[in-house]
Design an enzyme around this catalytic site. Structure first.
Site, PDB file in Angstrom:
ATOM      1  N   ALA A 271      16.004   8.452  15.078  1.00  0.00           N
ATOM      2  CA  ALA A 271      17.228   7.706  15.364  1.00  0.00           C
ATOM      3  C   ALA A 271      17.366   6.514  14.424  1.00  0.00           C
ATOM      4  O   ALA A 271      18.451   6.238  13.909  1.00  0.00           O
ATOM      5  CB  ALA A 271      17.234   7.237  16.811  1.00  0.00           C
TER       6      ALA A 271
ATOM      7  N   TYR B  61      12.101   7.157  15.930  1.00  0.00           N
ATOM      8  CA  TYR B  61      12.004   7.016  14.470  1.00  0.00           C
ATOM      9  C   TYR B  61      13.145   7.774  13.797  1.00  0.00           C
ATOM     10  O   TYR B  61      13.796   7.260  12.870  1.00  0.00           O
ATOM     11  CB  TYR B  61      10.653   7.567  14.018  1.00  0.00           C
ATOM     12  CG  TYR B  61      10.388   7.511  12.535  1.00  0.00           C
ATOM     13  CD1 TYR B  61       9.962   6.335  11.925  1.00  0.00           C
ATOM     14  CD2 TYR B  61      10.525   8.651  11.739  1.00  0.00           C
ATOM     15  CE1 TYR B  61       9.692   6.291  10.555  1.00  0.00           C
ATOM     16  CE2 TYR B  61      10.253   8.620  10.383  1.00  0.00           C
ATOM     17  CZ  TYR B  61       9.834   7.435   9.795  1.00  0.00           C
ATOM     18  OH  TYR B  61       9.571   7.398   8.440  1.00  0.00           O
TER      19      TYR B  61
ATOM     20  N   VAL C  78       9.827  -7.914   7.732  1.00  0.00           N
ATOM     21  CA  VAL C  78      11.237  -7.517   7.698  1.00  0.00           C
ATOM     22  C   VAL C  78      11.898  -7.563   9.069  1.00  0.00           C
ATOM     23  O   VAL C  78      13.141  -7.568   9.160  1.00  0.00           O
ATOM     24  CB  VAL C  78      11.415  -6.119   7.075  1.00  0.00           C
ATOM     25  CG1 VAL C  78      10.976  -6.108   5.623  1.00  0.00           C
ATOM     26  CG2 VAL C  78      10.704  -5.048   7.889  1.00  0.00           C
TER      27      VAL C  78
ATOM     28  N   ARG D 173       0.850  -1.195   0.000  1.00  0.00           N
ATOM     29  CA  ARG D 173       0.000   0.000   0.000  1.00  0.00           C
ATOM     30  C   ARG D 173       0.881   1.239   0.000  1.00  0.00           C
ATOM     31  O   ARG D 173       2.101   1.166   0.109  1.00  0.00           O
ATOM     32  CB  ARG D 173      -0.937   0.014   1.209  1.00  0.00           C
ATOM     33  CG  ARG D 173      -0.225   0.183   2.544  1.00  0.00           C
ATOM     34  CD  ARG D 173      -1.200   0.407   3.676  1.00  0.00           C
ATOM     35  NE  ARG D 173      -0.512   0.833   4.898  1.00  0.00           N
ATOM     36  CZ  ARG D 173      -1.113   1.351   5.946  1.00  0.00           C
ATOM     37  NH1 ARG D 173      -2.425   1.512   5.950  1.00  0.00           N
ATOM     38  NH2 ARG D 173      -0.425   1.716   7.016  1.00  0.00           N
TER      39      ARG D 173
END
Length: 247
Positions: free
Chosen positions: A153, A151, A60, A12
């Site tokens: 970092a 985030y 992931v 998406r």
């Protein structure tokens, strides 16, 4: 030779637009996403436009899941020429109100996810004698962003990872670069919660082009860095932000 692109988080939003853009340019696409239904929807869109694609689930954050997805790619298309590390997630909130479980999720998806895919796919590229890696970071990883400490970092880590891999992979003629989007009109941006309410209008006023990035803006830049036209570019971070930050 028809190139094969392995694109994470392409079920998406920005990842889907990247997949569609690559398909239009003649790539065969491995659409990977943690959500199988979304991945299949992207494949259907590619096939409707005459492209060739295959969907596989890929989390992931888990190296074994990445390895399994890459094995699927090899079975379907025999190679992986381009890796686009697009999968990402964030929760915007003041750092002192954030919790360790959130930190871990953000770091695992945004940084460890890219480490996992690079560890798995780069050896294939070395064996093939060809490869392009485009990692998606964020301008927050360059200049910081209120409410996105961890985030930022993680994305800063992506930039540092990319520079190091670019140095190590240069002897193999493999390009490794970063796209750093600014605020973009994506599903994730719309889902990041109450802390974001009212920020959109302020951002639009602050951006010289007076609009958020559209997924196609990012996809076009990714496609360039993955192309042979960019074969002498490596270890670079390209901001796509409408001029919001000029670094």
């Amino acid at each position: 030779m028809t190139r094969v692109a392995f694109i994470t988080g392409s079920g998406r939003g920005m990842g889907r637009e990247i997949a569609l853009t690559f398909a239009k340019k003649g790539y065969r696409i491995i659409v990977t996403d943690v959500n199988e239904d979304n991945a299949n929807e992207t494949v259907a869109l590619i096939q409707e436009s005459g492209g060739e694609a295959f969907a596989t689930v890929c989390d992931v954050t888990k190296l074994a899941s990445v390895e399994a997805a890459v094995n699927v790619a090899k079975e379907q298309f025999g190679q992986v020429d381009v890796l686009v590390n697009n999968a990402g997630w964030d929760k915007i909130e003041p750092f002192l109100k954030s919790e360790p479980a959130t930190w871990e999720t953000i770091m695992n998806i945004n940084l460890m996810g890219q480490i996992h895919t690079c560890k798995t796919i780069l050896p294939l590229m070395i064996e093939q004698g060809y490869g392009k890696v485009v990692n998606i970071a964020s301008d927050s990883g360059r200049v910081g962003s209120s409410g996105e400490a961890v985030y930022s970092a993680a994305k800063g880590g992506v930039i540092a990872l990319t520079k190091t891999l670019a140095r190590e992979m240069a002897r193999h003629k493999i390009n490794v670069n970063v796209i750093a989007p600014g605020p973009a009109d994506t599903p994730l941006f719309k889902e990041i919660g109450e802390y974001n309410q009212g920020i959109t209008e302020a951002l639009i006023k602050a951006i010289p082009f007076r609009r958020l990035a559209q997924p196609q803006d990012i996809a076009n830049a990714v496609a360039f860095l993955a192309s042979d036209e960019a074969e002498y570019i490596t270890g670079q971070t390209l901001s796509v932000n409408g001029g919001l930050a000029m670094v």
